[in-house]
Design a protein around this motif. Sequence first.
Motif: not given
Length: 235
Positions: A100, A178, A181, A210
């Motif tokens: 991330q 992710e 993100a 997500h």
Amino acid sequence: MATPLVVSEVSKSFTMHLRGGLRLPVVSNVSFSVAGGECVVLGGPSGIGKSSILKMLYGNYAVDSGQILIDHLGRIIDIATADPRAVLDVRRSTLGYVSQFLRTVPRVSTLDVVAEPLVARGVPAVEARDKAAELLSRLNLPKEHWQLPPATFSGGEQQRVNIARGFITNHNVLLLDEPTASLDATNRAVVVEMIRAKKKDGVALLGIFHDEEVRELVADRILDVSQFSPRKAAA
Ligand SMILES: Nc1ncnc2c1ncn2[C@@H]1O[C@H](COP(=O)(O)OP(=O)(O)OP(=O)(O)O)[C@@H](O)[C@H]1O
């Protein structure tokens, strides 16, 4: 060709040394595989162990038991037991990981940060930088940023540098934690296209997303990590 990634009966617990050696079981008996050209997404609630699974697969976290089998240049390597040199070799040629957050290196230009995985594989620097430039422009990173180290970039800019770095090689297995993100809608769409292109090229992808919209666009299959929760097994 063998299945690029096969995970078999993997279990992991953390030992909290500052809490009298308290053992915290995270996942048990994790078993699944990812075929070439497939994108599997790890699902389940926060704290269930999704990131821990990715970190074990990349060799960053040790496992208590089980196997993590990667087809590395026609040889099956078990990341769970391989020595660190073998793990680094697998990372160089076969196994990629887009985390991330970018780990920035002081004084190295963005172009070189992105080109580095190709240079490490023996690609001439000029060619590697051309490919890096192509990816950075596809990800809409302003050209005036390319010669600067990415340390001061915004979260979304750093994430795009990280994605370019992770996607520049033609590794057969790609782990994505992710990757969208911090991105805006335009760049999320670019990353979705890049993931689809990897699938077309036969890459096995395993990711955490997500963002439901992105997940629907890229996932062939969602693997609910709750089924590997020791808490569930004990219930
Ligand atoms: N290095 C560590 N030391 C101790 N406990 C850890 C460590 N890393 C993760 N954990 C614990 O393991 C559990 C699983 O964490 P993990 O980050 O894998 O969950 P996740 O499903 O990815 O969560 P999220 O969706 O919130 O990112 C959590 O309870 C977390 O506190």
